[in-house]
Scaffold this active site. Structure first.
Site, short mmCIF file in Angstrom:
data_model
loop_
_atom_site.label_atom_id
_atom_site.label_comp_id
_atom_site.label_asym_id
_atom_site.label_seq_id
_atom_site.Cartn_x
_atom_site.Cartn_y
_atom_site.Cartn_z
N TYR A 1 0.65 -1.19 -0.23
CA TYR A 1 0.12 0.02 0.16
C TYR A 1 0.79 1.17 0.38
O TYR A 1 0.98 2.11 -0.86
CB TYR A 1 -0.89 0.35 0.92
N LYS B 1 1.31 4.01 -3.22
CA LYS B 1 1.32 5.67 -2.81
C LYS B 1 1.96 6.34 -3.18
O LYS B 1 2.18 7.24 -3.62
CB LYS B 1 0.61 5.98 -0.78
N1 LIG Z 1 -9.64 5.87 4.75
C1 LIG Z 1 -8.39 6.03 4.55
O1 LIG Z 1 -8.00 6.12 5.74
C2 LIG Z 1 -7.23 6.62 3.48
C3 LIG Z 1 -6.73 7.19 3.28
C4 LIG Z 1 -5.74 7.66 2.98
C5 LIG Z 1 -5.70 7.42 1.48
N2 LIG Z 1 -6.84 6.75 1.15
C6 LIG Z 1 -7.41 6.49 -0.52
O2 LIG Z 1 -8.05 6.53 -0.36
C7 LIG Z 1 -9.41 6.20 -1.51
C8 LIG Z 1 -10.51 5.30 -1.22
O3 LIG Z 1 -10.23 4.60 -0.33
P1 LIG Z 1 -11.99 4.82 1.44
O4 LIG Z 1 -11.24 4.89 2.37
O5 LIG Z 1 -12.71 5.81 0.71
O6 LIG Z 1 -12.12 3.21 0.43
P2 LIG Z 1 -13.46 2.45 0.77
O7 LIG Z 1 -13.32 0.40 0.76
O8 LIG Z 1 -14.54 2.50 1.46
O9 LIG Z 1 -14.08 2.89 -1.62
C9 LIG Z 1 -13.12 2.40 -2.27
C10 LIG Z 1 -13.88 1.97 -3.43
O10 LIG Z 1 -13.23 1.92 -4.31
C11 LIG Z 1 -13.20 1.12 -5.34
N3 LIG Z 1 -12.40 0.48 -6.14
C12 LIG Z 1 -11.85 -0.89 -5.33
N4 LIG Z 1 -11.38 -1.65 -6.39
C13 LIG Z 1 -11.71 -1.10 -7.47
C14 LIG Z 1 -11.12 -0.95 -8.69
N5 LIG Z 1 -9.94 -2.07 -8.89
N6 LIG Z 1 -11.47 -0.36 -9.65
C15 LIG Z 1 -12.13 0.75 -9.59
N7 LIG Z 1 -13.02 0.62 -8.23
C16 LIG Z 1 -12.62 -0.15 -7.78
C17 LIG Z 1 -14.51 -0.02 -4.18
O11 LIG Z 1 -15.67 -0.37 -4.59
C18 LIG Z 1 -15.03 1.10 -3.41
O12 LIG Z 1 -16.19 2.34 -3.60
C19 LIG Z 1 -8.30 4.94 -2.22
O13 LIG Z 1 -7.46 5.11 -2.85
C20 LIG Z 1 -7.49 5.08 -0.75
O14 LIG Z 1 -5.60 4.23 -0.15
C21 LIG Z 1 -8.13 6.38 2.30
#
Ligand SMILES: NC(=O)c1ccc[n+]([C@@H]2O[C@H](COP(=O)([O-])OP(=O)(O)OC[C@H]3O[C@@H](n4cnc5c(N)ncnc54)[C@H](O)[C@@H]3O)[C@@H](O)[C@H]2O)c1
Length: 257
Positions: free
Chosen positions: A155, A159
């Site tokens: 991960y 990133k």
């Molecule tokens: N939640 C956190 O704390 C956090 C922190 C830093 C970064 N992020 C990043 O933010 C982004 C969104 O994360 P989130 O927390 O909303 O996660 P989440 O799991 O709630 O949502 C992720 C979404 O991406 C979709 N997805 C997964 N694989 C996919 C693919 N191959 N093609 C298209 N869609 C796909 C899923 O169906 C889901 O709707 C991610 O890139 C994550 O790494 C999240």
């Protein structure tokens, strides 16, 4: 009377992984600022449900690991709405596993979405943005690009790679009036985080994950706090920001303890 003019008025935006979580919050914030949003997700029903609640929005099912699907996502958007102004490669996944034992399949399950997916979004959005005369790419990275932690090597590496892609794209596309920036959130209580909490507690021997979050960043961030930054970076308000990595982390990355 509301004097606030909508800062994304008449803009057309694609948000990947927008069926829930941060992507959904960004799609909603963009729509609230006047953008027409293509809500995209590998989960077509989730994308449809979000798009159905936003004025002018529509859904496109897309797995960001698949070049033909990402190309079709951009083409469908331009056919439907005449142009593309904003691309948000947001879809992301995590696998919790130590480097010493994880399989190449586990590694690729993460990097294929978080890094290949971001590359493909840039690769296929860039020609449409160039044709448009300019635009913005807002990449969802993570504060884990700056400092990692045990169990999420794939991960964090993906990133850090996404942050690097933002820098290259910023320079390559600047002459076309396209800016590329990366957002680096810390922990926000979405499904991604909540679903892995127990694994962290068990494998790292942390008795209470939420207590660590409180100590490290004060509290969980809110989805809207990330979306606000995504609005800023997609708008003219950030007109001299290009190639930047913007933390939204409550100070988590500023302190070792
Ligand atoms: N939640 C956190 O704390 C956090 C922190 C830093 C970064 N992020 C990043 O933010 C982004 C969104 O994360 P989130 O927390 O909303 O996660 P989440 O799991 O709630 O949502 C992720 C979404 O991406 C979709 N997805 C997964 N694989 C996919 C693919 N191959 N093609 C298209 N869609 C796909 C899923 O169906 C889901 O709707 C991610 O890139 C994550 O790494 C999240």
């Amino acid at each position: 009377m509301n004097n606030h003019s909508l800062i994304l008025k008449d803009k057309v935006a694609i948000v990947t992984g927008a069926g829930r979580g941060l992507g959904e919050a960004i799609a909603r914030a963009y729509a609230a600022e006047g953008a027409t949003v293509v809500v995209s997700d590998i989960d077509g029903a989730a994308a449809q449900s979000v798009a159905g609640s936003l004025p002018g929005a529509s859904a496109v099912t897309c797995d960001v690991r698949e070049p033909a699907q990402v190309e079709a996502l951009v083409n469908t958007t331009v056919e439907r709405y005449g142009k593309l102004d904003i691309m948000v490669p947001n879809a992301g996944v995590a696998v919790v596993a130590p480097l010493a034992t994880q399989s190449l399949e586990q590694w690729r399950a993460v990097t294929s979405v978080n890094l290949d997916g971001v590359f493909l979004c840039i690769r296929y959005a860039a020609p449409a943005l160039i044709k448009n005369g300019g635009g913005n790419i807002v990449i969802m990275a993570s504060v884990m690009a700056k400092a990692s932690c045990a169990l999420i090597g794939s991960y964090s590496a993906s990133k850090a790679g996404a942050v690097s892609l933002a820098k290259t794209a910023a320079v390559e596309l600047r002459a076309h009036n396209i800016r590329t920036n990366a957002i680096l959130p810390s922990f926000i209580a979405t499904e991604l985080v909540v679903s892995h909490k127990k694994e962290f507690e068990q494998q790292l021997g942390i008795p209470d994950f939420d207590a660590v979050i409180k100590q490290r960043q004060g509290r969980y961030g809110k989805e809207s706090e990330v979306a606000n930054l995504a609005v800023f970076l997609a708008s003219e308000r950030s007109s001299f920001c290009n190639g930047g990595s913007f933390v939204v982390d409550g100070g988590a990355s500023s302190s070792l303890l």
